[in-house]
Structures are given as C-alpha cells and as structure tokens.
Scaffold this active site. Sequence first.
Site, PDB file in Angstrom:
ATOM      1  N   PRO A  15      38.462  40.526  40.887  1.00 32.79           N
ATOM      2  CA  PRO A  15      37.665  41.292  41.834  1.00 32.79           C
ATOM      3  C   PRO A  15      36.203  41.353  41.405  1.00 32.79           C
ATOM      4  O   PRO A  15      35.902  41.752  40.293  1.00 32.79           O
ATOM      5  CB  PRO A  15      38.297  42.692  41.798  1.00 32.79           C
ATOM      6  CG  PRO A  15      39.377  42.657  40.787  1.00 32.79           C
ATOM      7  CD  PRO A  15      39.381  41.353  40.122  1.00 32.79           C
ATOM      8  N   GLU A  16      35.328  40.947  42.268  1.00 26.97           N
ATOM      9  CA  GLU A  16      33.904  41.135  42.009  1.00 26.97           C
ATOM     10  C   GLU A  16      33.436  42.244  42.937  1.00 26.97           C
ATOM     11  O   GLU A  16      34.234  42.847  43.640  1.00 26.97           O
ATOM     12  CB  GLU A  16      33.143  39.822  42.247  1.00 26.97           C
ATOM     13  CG  GLU A  16      33.636  38.725  41.299  1.00 26.97           C
ATOM     14  CD  GLU A  16      32.561  37.784  40.829  1.00 26.97           C
ATOM     15  OE1 GLU A  16      31.427  38.243  40.600  1.00 26.97           O
ATOM     16  OE2 GLU A  16      32.837  36.594  40.698  1.00 26.97           O
TER      17      GLU A  16
END
Length: 272
Positions: free
Chosen positions: A2-3
């Site tokens: 996840p960014e």
Amino acid sequence: MPELPEVETVRLGLILCLVKQKINKVIVRQPKLRWPVPTHLPSKLKNQVIMAISRRGKYLLFHFKRGTLIVHLGMSGRLLVLPKMHERYKHEHVVLELSNQKALCFIDPRRFGAVLWTEEDDPLQHPLLNKLGREPLDRKFSVNYLWEKSRTRKLTVKQFIMDGHIVVGVGNIYANEALFVAGIRPARSANSLTQKECDNLAKAIKHILRKALRKSGTTIRDYVTSRNTHGHFGQHLKVYGRSGEPCVVCGNILQEVRLGQRSSVFCPKCQR
DNA sequence: CAAGACTCCTGTCAGC
DNA sequence: TGCTGACAGGAGTCTT
C-alpha cells in the site's frame, strides 16, 4: 504494497462503515508487529466509539474520545471489515469487534505494519508522526519547498523524494514513476536539481499520486471487503518493473540501477 | 546534521 | 518434487 493512494482509499472506505461504531471487544492474536501492540490496547478501546478516521502520510488515525489508534499497513498489511463471525484469515493479528456485528481485522503476513495507541492531546505529536515531511497533495508541498530542502542534500534525488521527512507517501513505485514523468534520472544528486526540475518533480509527484488515487477510488470495495487489492495498477506503470523493456515514449531500453537497496528503473533518453 | 547500513518478516520465485 | 537462497520492500534506528 500500500502506498499513499491505497492508504487514502482504505481510509475513505473505512469511514463509510466504521465511524460512529462502538468497539465491543479487541482481540490481539499476534502482538509482535513492527512494534509490539500495546498490551493495554483492548482495555483502552473497549466501549469507545470511533469518531473519525484521518491520515498522516501512510499512517491511519482512528480518533476516539480518549486516545487515538495509529495503524500502519507496512508492506503487506490490510484492514478488512468482515462479519463478526468470519473465517479466520492467516496472519490475522488484531481484531476489533464492532457494535454492528462486524469486525475490523488487521491482517499482515510480513508484519512490517503497526497498531499503536496514543493519548496525546494532539496525536500528530506522537514521535512517529511529529517529524514527518509534507503531504504531497498539500499546497505547501511546492517547487519552492523542494528547491529549498534539496539544496543541502547530496543523496540521490530518488532517495530524497522517498525520505518521509521531506515528503510522505512516495514509495518506490511512485518515486520511479514520478521521476520518469519529470524527466529526471533517479541517480542525480538532489542538490543538482534546477528550479525548473524541482517544479517538474513536484508536479509529477502530485500528478502520479492523484492519478493513482482516482484509479483506486473506483475500487474501494476491493480494499475494505475482500482480497485482491492489486493488479489494477500494474498496467499503468511506465517504468517500475519494466527494466529491459522499451520506453513507452521513445522506445529505448529501460535501464535499472540500485539506489539505497531499491531498484530504480529509468529511460536513459527521456530522463536526464 | 547527513548518509549509509542494518533490521524487522514472509511469500514468491529462480536454480538445482 | 522439494529444498535452498535471494529478493522485495516501509521506514525507524543504529553506525559512521
């Protein structure tokens, strides 16, 4: 992994089903995460109501009347809202049982994530949050800011923009993509950037993140309810993971270098 | 202060 | 088929 856009998407999804819910019970199955899950977390959370969910960088903040739950998804973390009686996931480390008979589950195979608790009046003063750099989509993250911050920095521009004390939420994927859009080689030293290049870079980072945000925005459900958070992103990447393949703009072969133990892919012609 | 190395962890995949 | 080892990666922390 996840960014920032994914974390923001998770947040928006969670707001829909969690705000105003009361925590009935907290189960900690595996306290050994990035940092230990506080042993007093269950007693602190019991009977409290989730008032709001905010974000700082890639940290999610669940606000309660007394205290704030801080969650970081690390590399492989996920937050799923499942029925209270659900089939237990592998690596399901923390479960918050809610008053609506659902459960918020923190699942994280690699355990780079974190579940923490703070009772600071201002949770942003927590030691993990109070030194973070600017939000990339904030106005204050600007050409001037990048220009000034980069003047004294000799490290590579890629490592520079991945430094959370400068700007938050730019992970390896988006750093590679933003540098491609900005036409800057990842190995350039930060202090070699011209003002014009800082301008291009700030705009490229905003552009890439906004684009990713729009894309994930359409798939909120995938994040909150169930599996497969990835796949819909890969097809839009122009350089990341494409070493040895032709540049989508000029056709030259993309090259790969390692900077700070991170793979960095760039087009030798489009990026200078 | 700046920069680089090191660290946590497990799924995945290449090589044998 | 099964084992081994390398690798990936966010980001704090330790070392230089």
